[in-house]
Structures are given as structure tokens and as C-alpha cells.
Design an enzyme around this catalytic site. Structure first.
Site, PDB file in Angstrom:
ATOM      1  N   LYS A 258      87.609 -49.904 -58.957  1.00  0.00           N
ATOM      2  CA  LYS A 258      87.651 -51.089 -58.077  1.00  0.00           C
ATOM      3  C   LYS A 258      86.291 -51.789 -58.055  1.00  0.00           C
ATOM      4  CE  LYS A 258      88.090 -52.331 -53.132  1.00  0.00           C
ATOM      5  NZ  LYS A 258      88.501 -51.909 -51.786  1.00  0.00           N
ATOM      6  N   ASP A 263      83.411 -57.482 -50.007  1.00  0.00           N
ATOM      7  CA  ASP A 263      84.695 -57.500 -49.309  1.00  0.00           C
ATOM      8  C   ASP A 263      84.499 -57.902 -47.852  1.00  0.00           C
ATOM      9  OD1 ASP A 263      87.214 -57.091 -48.286  1.00  0.00           O
ATOM     10  OD2 ASP A 263      87.140 -54.888 -48.422  1.00  0.00           O
ATOM     11  N   LYS A 270      86.914 -58.859 -41.498  1.00  0.00           N
ATOM     12  CA  LYS A 270      86.322 -57.666 -40.886  1.00  0.00           C
ATOM     13  C   LYS A 270      85.414 -58.067 -39.732  1.00  0.00           C
ATOM     14  CE  LYS A 270      86.094 -54.930 -45.138  1.00  0.00           C
ATOM     15  NZ  LYS A 270      87.044 -53.872 -44.737  1.00  0.00           N
ATOM     16  N   ASP A 281      81.474 -52.184 -52.203  1.00  0.00           N
ATOM     17  CA  ASP A 281      82.902 -52.078 -52.502  1.00  0.00           C
ATOM     18  C   ASP A 281      83.208 -52.131 -54.004  1.00  0.00           C
ATOM     19  OD1 ASP A 281      85.329 -51.521 -51.290  1.00  0.00           O
ATOM     20  OD2 ASP A 281      85.890 -53.623 -51.020  1.00  0.00           O
ATOM     21  N   ARG A 344      93.937 -52.458 -53.574  1.00  0.00           N
ATOM     22  CA  ARG A 344      95.183 -52.107 -54.264  1.00  0.00           C
ATOM     23  C   ARG A 344      95.763 -53.308 -55.006  1.00  0.00           C
ATOM     24  NH1 ARG A 344      97.525 -50.318 -48.516  1.00  0.00           N
ATOM     25  NH2 ARG A 344      95.300 -49.995 -48.249  1.00  0.00           N
TER      26      ARG A 344
HETATM   27  N1  BES Z   1      86.820 -51.725 -48.869  1.00  0.00           N
HETATM   28  C1  BES Z   1      87.653 -51.421 -47.780  1.00  0.00           C
HETATM   29  C2  BES Z   1      87.673 -49.942 -47.437  1.00  0.00           C
HETATM   30  C3  BES Z   1      86.435 -49.388 -46.782  1.00  0.00           C
HETATM   31  C4  BES Z   1      86.285 -49.440 -45.412  1.00  0.00           C
HETATM   32  C5  BES Z   1      85.478 -48.755 -47.527  1.00  0.00           C
HETATM   33  C6  BES Z   1      85.170 -48.901 -44.815  1.00  0.00           C
HETATM   34  C7  BES Z   1      84.378 -48.185 -46.932  1.00  0.00           C
HETATM   35  C8  BES Z   1      84.227 -48.269 -45.570  1.00  0.00           C
HETATM   36  C9  BES Z   1      89.103 -51.835 -48.076  1.00  0.00           C
HETATM   37  O1  BES Z   1      89.237 -52.950 -48.864  1.00  0.00           O
HETATM   38  C10 BES Z   1      89.750 -52.120 -46.763  1.00  0.00           C
HETATM   39  O2  BES Z   1      89.336 -53.034 -46.117  1.00  0.00           O
HETATM   40  N2  BES Z   1      90.759 -51.331 -46.421  1.00  0.00           N
HETATM   41  C11 BES Z   1      91.449 -51.505 -45.192  1.00  0.00           C
HETATM   42  C12 BES Z   1      92.932 -51.305 -45.446  1.00  0.00           C
HETATM   43  C13 BES Z   1      93.806 -51.630 -44.275  1.00  0.00           C
HETATM   44  C14 BES Z   1      93.756 -53.112 -43.962  1.00  0.00           C
HETATM   45  C15 BES Z   1      95.211 -51.196 -44.599  1.00  0.00           C
HETATM   46  C16 BES Z   1      90.920 -50.486 -44.184  1.00  0.00           C
HETATM   47  O3  BES Z   1      90.684 -49.337 -44.587  1.00  0.00           O
HETATM   48  O4  BES Z   1      90.728 -50.845 -43.048  1.00  0.00           O
HETATM   49 ZN    ZN Z   2      87.701 -53.363 -50.177  1.00  0.00          ZN
HETATM   50 MN    MN Z   3      89.201 -54.725 -47.683  1.00  0.00          MN
END
Ligand code: BES
Ligand code: ZN
Ligand code: MN
Length: 492
Positions: A258, A263, A270, A281, A344
């Protein structure tokens, strides 16, 4: 890093630190070494008696009178278990001390030299890593790293083998540190185009076949899922592919990482707190590219393709909206309920492209995919999901060896059902529980029956607490040695 071996028991005079690895309960014996000056032996023996030195922890003693300036006792702990791993971990911990004392030329007394010399070099190079790219350095007081190691080899050592391991360790540590540099670069210095340029330069230099697709090509291929994430950013998305082929190979492995260079979450934005960490990321991309760098040096008898989908996840007037439905390259349609579950969405198209173009026997994807993996497993290990028991076991073993530790989570049909869409084939988020597994289940659909494993490194790509060779605030390089070691084993 210059490493050489000697067999006679004398310290050369430019040495500035004498390193003695010891196990608990074997210190007295270790202090008998003829390398130590009698005065130092006396002092160290007293400290052992007073239990200041136990063999559990490292101990550093400046000895200005001696011809080696300082002694570093590496505490390896209990003798049972993997000696080379213990040495690497103890050395990783000592690296900060060696850096602070500005030591350049080490002399290492070493039993089990064939295996352990490499582990020492690895721990040291990983532990001395710094990220100074954007710092104005104090010219009077520049940082110093070890450049020369003299190893006193144990009797009967196969010096050829020892040297081969050392050379391998140096390249591996350089590959991890190269990947860390990619990870640590801030978003403005690591866009998809810059990542593609770095990957291409490395691949071209080391003899890989390099392909980079832009948005035009991806549109023609029907990568609607990847492009949906990219449409909210002014930076062009890239699909980066490095291919290594061996004429005698019978198998092909695909490594997909990835590469979100930043992000922000998109419209499902966020919170501000900690958002700066989302420059990390793309650490899955860094892991596969670092592993590829190492593989291109090691030249195992196997074909390897390394694929990185790369984009930013930002917001503009064109950004993808919650509820939008997109068509992936596989033909499956996806309802995007949360634009922050973007990893994903780019990985699925990259996986489809990889299967179609390279027909791998094995495919691994690695991604900072879910915050949920931190809730579940913390920062000491990454999660692995796979329907293939043999592959999962081999990857877990490779991770134990490299201290890139993995813990397996289940991945069942029940989980895949949770990812069904309301009006489309799939939805990009699950019901709100088992978030790491549902993300893996979403991706499993795009593996199409290929032997596949998914690694979620959101808790270990930075803030990693599972290895001593890494500064927690920086990118860890998690996965580089794990993937490269696994590939090299598979090629044997
Ligand atoms: N890059 C993030 C995941 C992440 C979060 C990595 C915190 C490291 C620290 C990913 O793209 C993301 O935002 N995932 C979401 C998914 C959810 C919306 C289903 C998450 O984990 O909140
Ligand atoms: Zn991400
Ligand atoms: Mn994300």
C-alpha cells in the site's frame, strides 16, 4: 561498513571500543579473554561481583587508559534460544550508546562467528539509523556512525561463510534503512510521482524490469476503485511495478504494498490529532520495495514482482463521496461508505492487475490498513491473515527470525459475507467490529484463489515496540527482512 576478521588475539591500536557479548552466567569466563587489560579485568570483575554486570543488560565502560578506549559488554540474557537474534537485539539496544560516544572502530570478540558476525552488523546498522534529511546539522559536531569492525573469530571459524553472512547482513540493513528513508519522508517530499521515481531508480540500477502506469493507463484498464481514491488529489496516482526474473525460476511471487503517500481520510476526514502520522501510510510500499532491493542483490532462484499502487487520499471538489459506487478492474462493483477505508480500494485493483499480468504462484499484500489492528494487537506485532496454513506458518517463522513479528487472525467465509454491499457487490467497510479481519476479507475476494497472505502493519510500521533495533518515532522498516527472507527460503 568495513568488516574484517582476524584470528590472533590482539587488539589493533586504532580501536575505540572493545565489544564482548556475554550470556548470563558466563561472564567470568568471558572476562578471561586476553584482549582485556589487567586493570580493566579487575574493575569489570568487581562490577560483576556487585551484580552491576549480569549478562542480562548491556554495560558500557569508558577506560581511557587502555588501547581500546572503552569496553561494551553486550548482555545476551539466557543461553537458550537463538543466539544470533539475541546478539542482534542487544546490539540494536547498544547502538545509541555507541553513537553517543561517537565510536567509529569496534573490535568484537565473537563465539559462533559464522552466524553471529552478520547479526552484530545488522543490529548495529539498524540501530544507528538516523533521519537527518531535513535537519540543519551542527557542522562542528556531526553525527558519527561505526565504519570499521574488526572481528576476532573463534577457533575453527569458516571465515568465508562468516564473510558471506556479513555481506548479506550489510545489504539487508541498507535495504531496511533505504525503506525507512522512504517512510520517514514527509508527504510533500514523497508524492506518488516521487515514490515512483525512487523505486524506478533503484530498480533500474539493480537490473529489475520497471513499469510505471499513470492515470491514463489505469483508466484504460478500468481501475475504477484505485482511481476513485486518487480523484480527490491533484497529484497523479501511479502503479509501480518492479520485476526480477531468474532464468532457472520455477515459481513467481508477487509482493503488493500500500502506497498512500498521505491519507487525510478524504470526505470521511480524519481528526487533526496525529494526522501528520499519515505520511507513514506508504510503509507497505516501502516494505515491498525495500525487500525487492534486497532480493535484487541476493538474486535467488525465483521470479519476484513488486507492485505498488500509490496515491494521496485528500479532498477537493472532485473527491469520491460516501455512497458512491465504483467498478474495480476485476469487474466487481464497490459501494464506498467510508472514504477513509481507501487502502483496500487501491490494493484490490493492484491485486487484480498483478494476477492478470504476472500470474503469481504466491501473492502477499502488506499495508498500514486498519487502526483496529492497534486496538487488537498493539505495537508489538503485525497481523497476518491467510487461508493458506502453510504460507502463514512460513511467514510467521520468517518474522520470528527477523524480529518482524506476526500474529495470525482468522479469515473465514463468515467474515467475507460481512463485506457484501447494499446496492453493489461489495461495501468498503464492515459492520464496525473485527475491522482488521473484515479489511482482510474484502481483499481476499480479489486474491481469486491464488495462494495469498495479507499483512496489516498499521501498528508496527512506526511506533514499533517489538524490536530494539528501531527508534520508535521513525519508520521501522518492518517487513523488509521478513519478506526477503521468506522469498529467499522459498527459492531454496
Ligand atoms: N491508514 C489508515 C489506517 C491507520 C490508522 C494506520 C491509524 C495507522 C494508524 C487507513 O486508511 C484507515 O483510515 N482505516 C480506517 C478504516 C475504517 C474507516 C474502516 C480505520 O482504521 O479507521
Ligand atoms: Zn490509509
Ligand atoms: Mn484511511
Amino acid at each position: 561498513m568495513n568488516v574484517h576478521f582476524i584470528t590472533q588475539c590482539v587488539v589493533e591500536h586504532e580501536v575505540d571500543c572493545l565489544v564482548l557479548p556475554v550470556f548470563e552466567g558466563e561472564i567470568a569466563k568471558a572476562l578471561e579473554t586476553r584482549l582485556l587489560q589487567p586493570e580493566d579485568r579487575t574493575i569489570l570483575s568487581i562490577l560483576v561481583e556487585k551484580k552491576q554486570i549480569t549478562g542480562k543488560e548491556n554495560f558500557y565502560l569508558p577506560t581511557p587508559m587502555a588501547n581500546y578506549e572503552s569496553v561494551l559488554i553486550l548482555g545476551l540474557g539466557k543461553k537458550e534460544g537463538c543466539a544470533s537474534r539475541k546478539l542482534r537485539e542487544a546490539t540494536g539496544k547498544a547502538a545509541a550508546t555507541i553513537s553517543a560516544a561517537k565510536k567509529k572502530h569496534l573490535f568484537l570478540e565473537l563465539a559462533h562467528t559464522e552466524l553471529c558476525a552478520g547479526s552484530f552488523v545488522e543490529g548495529l546498522m539498524l540501530g544507528q539509523y538516523r533521519y537527518d534529511e531535513f535537519r540543519t546539522l551542527d557542522k562542528e559536531n556531526p553525527p558519527v556512525a561505526v565504519s570499521e569492525i574488526c572481528v576476532h573469530a573463534a577457533d575453527g571459524t569458516d571465515l568465508f561463510l562468516a564473510q558471506a553472512h556479513v555481506s548479506r547482513s550489510i545489504v539487508q540493513a541498507e535495504s531496511v534503512n533505504w525503506a525507512r528513508d522512504l517512510g520517514n519522508a514527509p508527504g510533500n517530499a514523497m508524492t506518488p510521482s516521487i515514490l515512483a521515481a525512487r523505486a524506478s531508480a533503484m530498480g533500474t540500477e539493480l537490473g529489475a524490469e520497471v513499469t510505471v502506469l499513470g492515470e491514463k493507463e489505469m483508466t484504460a484498464l478500468g481501475m475504477g476503485s484505485l482511481l476513485a481514491v486518487a480523484q480527490g488529489s491533484d497529484q497523479e496516482a501511479k502503479l509501480i511495478c518492479l520485476k526480477y526474473s531468474h532464468t532457472k525460476a520455477t515459481k513467481t511471487v508477487a509482493l503488493v504494498g500500500k502506497g498512500l503517500t498521505f491519507d487525510a481520510g478524504g470526505i470521511s476526514i480524519k481528526g487533526a490529532k496525529g494526522m501528520e502520522e499519515m505520511k507513514f501510510d506508504m510503509c507497505g510500499a516501502a516494505a515491498v520495495l525495500g525487500a525487492m532491493r534486497d532480493i535484487l542483490h541476493a538474486k535467488p532462484m525465483i521470479n519476484v514482482v513488486c507492485v505498488v499502487p500509490s496515491t494521496e487520499n485528500l479532498i477537493n471538489g472532485k473527491a469520491v463521496k460516501p455512497g458512491d459506487i465504483v467498478k474495480s478492474m476485476s469487474g466487481k462493483t464497490i459501494e464506498i461508505y467510508n472514504t477513509d477505508a481507501e487502502g483496500r480500494l487501491i490494493l484490490c485493483d493492484a491485486m487484480t492487475w498483478t494476477l492478470k499480468n504476472h500470474k503469481p504462484d504466491f501473492m502477499i499484500d502488506i499495508a498500514t490498513l486498519t487502526g483496529a489492528v492497534i486496538t487488537g494487537l498493539g505495537h508489538h506485532c503485525a497481523a497476518i491473515m491467510s487461508k493458506d496454513d502453510e504460507m502463514a506458518a512460513a511467514l510467521i517463522a520468517a518474522g520470528d527470525e527477523s524480529s518482524d513479528r506476526l500474529w495470525r487472525l482468522p479469515l473465514w467465509e463468515e467474515h467475507t459475507k460481512l463485506m457484501k454491499g447494499k446496492d453493489a457487490d461489495l461495501c468498503n467497510i464492515g459492520p464496525g467490529y473485527a475491522g482488521t479481519i473484515t479489511a482482510g476479507a474484502f481483499l481476499s475476494v480479489f486474491a481469486e484463489g491464488t495462494r495469498w497472505a495479507h499483512l496489516d502493519i498499521a501498528g508496527t510500521a512506526w511506533n514499533y515496540k517489538g524490536s530494539s533495533c528501531i527508534s520508535e518515532k521513525l519508520a521501522s522498516g518492518f517487513g523488509v527482512r521478513l519478506l526477503s527472507n521468506w522469498v529467499n527460503k522459498l527459492a531454496e
